[in-house]
Motif scaffolding. Sequence first.
Motif, PDB file in Angstrom:
ATOM      1  N   ARG A 148      -1.960   3.888   2.883  1.00 52.42           N
ATOM      2  CA  ARG A 148      -3.091   3.019   3.198  1.00 52.42           C
ATOM      3  C   ARG A 148      -3.195   1.827   2.229  1.00 52.42           C
ATOM      4  NH1 ARG A 148      -6.358   5.358   6.842  1.00 52.42           N
ATOM      5  NH2 ARG A 148      -8.099   3.999   6.264  1.00 52.42           N
ATOM      6  N   PRO A 149      -2.122   1.045   2.084  1.00 53.81           N
ATOM      7  CA  PRO A 149      -2.170  -0.088   1.147  1.00 53.81           C
ATOM      8  C   PRO A 149      -3.154  -1.155   1.610  1.00 53.81           C
ATOM      9  CG  PRO A 149      -0.158  -0.129   2.425  1.00 53.81           C
ATOM     10  CD  PRO A 149      -0.800   1.174   2.729  1.00 53.81           C
ATOM     11  N   GLU A 150      -3.856  -1.717   0.669  1.00 51.54           N
ATOM     12  CA  GLU A 150      -4.865  -2.724   0.970  1.00 51.54           C
ATOM     13  C   GLU A 150      -4.269  -3.925   1.709  1.00 51.54           C
ATOM     14  OE1 GLU A 150      -8.570  -4.324   1.261  1.00 51.54           O
ATOM     15  OE2 GLU A 150      -8.024  -2.328   0.490  1.00 51.54           O
ATOM     16  N   GLU A 151      -3.011  -4.206   1.413  1.00 52.59           N
ATOM     17  CA  GLU A 151      -2.344  -5.363   2.009  1.00 52.59           C
ATOM     18  C   GLU A 151      -2.353  -5.318   3.545  1.00 52.59           C
ATOM     19  OE1 GLU A 151       2.113  -7.451   1.899  1.00 52.59           O
ATOM     20  OE2 GLU A 151       1.707  -5.579   0.795  1.00 52.59           O
ATOM     21  N   PHE A 152      -2.373  -4.101   4.096  1.00 54.05           N
ATOM     22  CA  PHE A 152      -2.295  -3.949   5.547  1.00 54.05           C
ATOM     23  C   PHE A 152      -3.556  -3.315   6.130  1.00 54.05           C
ATOM     24  CE2 PHE A 152       2.068  -3.213   3.807  1.00 54.05           C
ATOM     25  CZ  PHE A 152       2.569  -4.486   4.092  1.00 54.05           C
TER      26      PHE A 152
END
Length: 806
Positions: free
Chosen positions: A269-273
């Motif tokens: 769940r990376p913030e980038e996506f």
Amino acid sequence: MNSAVNSLPLKGLRVLDLVEGSLGSIGRTLAEWGATVVRIEPRSGAADRLAEPRIADISLSFTVANLGKDSVALDLNQPADKAEFELLASTADILIEDFGVRRDRFRPFDIEAMRRTNPALVVLSLSGFGATTSFTEWQATDPVLHAMSGELSRSGLPGREPLLPPGELGLQCAASQGLLAVLAARYSSLVQGRGDWLDLSLLDGAAAALDPGYGSSGSAAQGVPASKLPRGRPEARFQYPIIACADGYVRICMLAPRQWRAMFDWLGRPEEFADPAFNTLRARYKSKTLIPRIAALFAGKSSAELQAEAQKRGVPLSPVLSLDQALSASQFTSRAALVEVELVSSVTVTVPNGIIEFDGKRAGLAGPPPTAGSGQDIIARGWPARTTHSAGDSGLAGKLPLAGLRVLDLGVIVVGAETGRLLADLGADVIKIENASFPDGSRQTRGEPISVSFAVGHRNQRSLGLNLRSDEGKALFHDLAAKADVILSNFKPGTLESLGLAPKALLARNPKLIIVDSSAFGPTGPESRRMGFGPLVRAAAGLSLQWRYPDDPTSFSDALTVYPDHVCGRIGAAGVLALLLRRLETGRGGTISIAQAEVMLGHMATEIACISARERGHTVEKFSQPDAPWGVFPCAGEDEWCVITVRDNMDWQALCRVIGRNDLAKNQALFGRHGRLAEIDFINAGLKEWLADRTADDAALALQTEGVPAAPMLRVADLPQHPYYREREFLRQVSHPKIDEFFYAENLVVNAERLSLPHQNPAPMQGEHSIIIAQELFGFDNAKIEKLLADGVLEAYSEDVGHASP
């Protein structure tokens, strides 16, 4: 239950097969489905018995094209033998011939005279470019079909030359069109009382069944038709990315938002996506960092580990296997998708074991390849007993063959669209069952009410909005099924059962029903529940790894094709026709199961036989590269190309005459397996010089005039105005009330005397016909319909909402 229900559906069908080469797969499939297929060949033996690849004097290509047939040896130029042939034809049901394919074969019999003697006879005549156009004398090879169908222009990578697809996909897909056409005509001959003469152009078949430029497209295309693609070979690898892992490659296929969310969780769940915009294909496609991030996650993990984790999480993923790896995969071995056949004593090879299951049983190997004259006694004893069918129904004369039949279509995306559309084109009343909560992915557009792709893929259908997750919706579907002839689906195996629509229960209530399921890997086996899309099937069945430039192992180039979806739709429709033929006798229906991966293996049958022969220590004689021009050559103009395929010495000498090198024409040593590489390079250099100041059209015309198979590389946008397609009337310009511009759609399955052109009723909006179907088939009054709409059982299209709503 009538024991005939469990018999192969074409039992009793009598087929005369005069086809040489790989197109013999039409007759082989008819034999697998129960027909008696008699191959007629010269007493001296047919030329394709010596075709490469070979083990000694055994042709593997002949083997796989003729499994399960009988052989009758006759010299049709001799009066006595010709009379014997005409006697067989007088009681045959189908005759398949390909005298229009090769320049050096001439039809030695009168088809019209045969049809006068046997009015119910169905004749399928194969030719490269049809019997009635200015291209009739042109020669067709598999590369020529790719070039002129528009497929070649979409194969390859930006900035590189177009890449010929592997194998003989064009020819094999054309064969499936022939199978469908001949069974449609046979069914028509029984219900209407007269046979037909079918003119099948291989180019028509390839253009329609491989990956039609004006047919339905995958949901990854977001409704953008192939005719609107940029010039050149557009970059498409991001749609179905292939990513390196510890032991090779894997391919992922994220289309639905839920699949992306599963991948997002897997990434941590990376913030980038995290932006909700990533639920859309467009946002994911535009991202420059998403695929590298996934590649970092996959690095160091084996393909088996990644496949297991992806399956657990709901992310569509497949290892990218070589063909020999695929042949030992547990899914194929557990389903007996491959079988051993003994060619002669001590020589055994592996071949695909059919492409379909009827009533839960594989319609596979019908027997070994025939020795010349092995069925000669059929002349004396006659055909096997014919199955008795019902008499023709004069009330259907002049109508499409499936008029009066009702089809419930649960199918989605391309395979679902294609199977239903083909049956609708043949006259069936096809009702697409839809639900707004689970929309067909092929309806996805960029904001338009309906996409052109959906419009061409669902013509002649009606739409019923029905909630199958409600008890009342299930009950209504069961009531519909009791009045239907065919049900189509292409869900993951087990889905119908989970919805309470188990085929066994539906057949118990309506024994005449025919139920079709098409899935990626089949209804049984350890990987049957695996998520499957065409790109994953190509990866798992060994095709993607073959579809690369020889000098670049990472140049996977199959991202823009939709194969095998369209061809599997034809196999499904042909299977329905086969069971309808059986139903005329038994009064009962049955089930059909199609594994798309196994259809693909069937198209690679010759290569599979070669691999297994080498594994057993046999020497296989095969040109790894023809020792004469064979491939794609640049022509005058930007990104303009001509395909040239020199098959034999006759082609070689003709090529030399055309390019002004008669000094080489007499040196036959330059053509064949002993040609020297330096000389081949010299020949190719001279050919490229000749092409440099010629357009692809001019070069192809000059070569074809002398009998050399050649073709310009056409782009999809070129097809409607190209002389061949205009003369053949392959496309028609149509409209849709929700689309602002005219567009093109395929016109016909085959040119025929009696098979009519399909209707062109516009594709339905979601739930567009719910109310009229509720009145017509259920007899509901307005009050009942309003209540079902209010309860969310029925959904109807609303102009205000723009989609189906309760």
